[in-house]
Design a protein around this motif. Structure first.
Motif: not given
Length: 94
Positions: A32-34, A39-41, A43-47
């Motif tokens: 699920d992309w959402g 999770q990326a946001i 955990q801080g690895f979205f960027t």
């Protein structure tokens, strides 16, 4: 002239979106992309995913240069700089 830059810009944005999707598929732990984006946001690895996604622009840029489509390459470069600015804003406001 503006049309060629706009085409390059569109290619740059589309390539970055596809690259972002590929990065989600490769590095995400869910289908699920959402969920992966949340999770990326958190955990801080979205960027980092955004930066990896923008790597496809490198290929588009050099393809346009090789075909002597300099204005389209300029559009891809503008899209890449816009993605860079967006990434930095997201990174430093969180």
């Amino acid at each position: 002239m503006k049309k060629e830059i706009l085409i390059g810009f569109a290619v740059g944005v589309i390539a970055a979106v596809f690259g972002f999707i590929f990065a989600i598929q490769i590095f995400g732990k869910s289908d699920d992309w959402g969920v992966v984006i949340q999770q990326a946001i958190s955990q801080g690895f979205f960027t980092k995913l955004m930066s990896i996604g923008a790597l496809l622009n490198l290929g588009a840029f050099f393809i346009f240069l090789k075909k002597n489509k300099d204005l389209r390459a300029k559009g891809v470069l503008i899209a890449t700089v816009l993605i860079l600015i967006t990434t930095m804003i997201i990174k430093f406001t969180n």
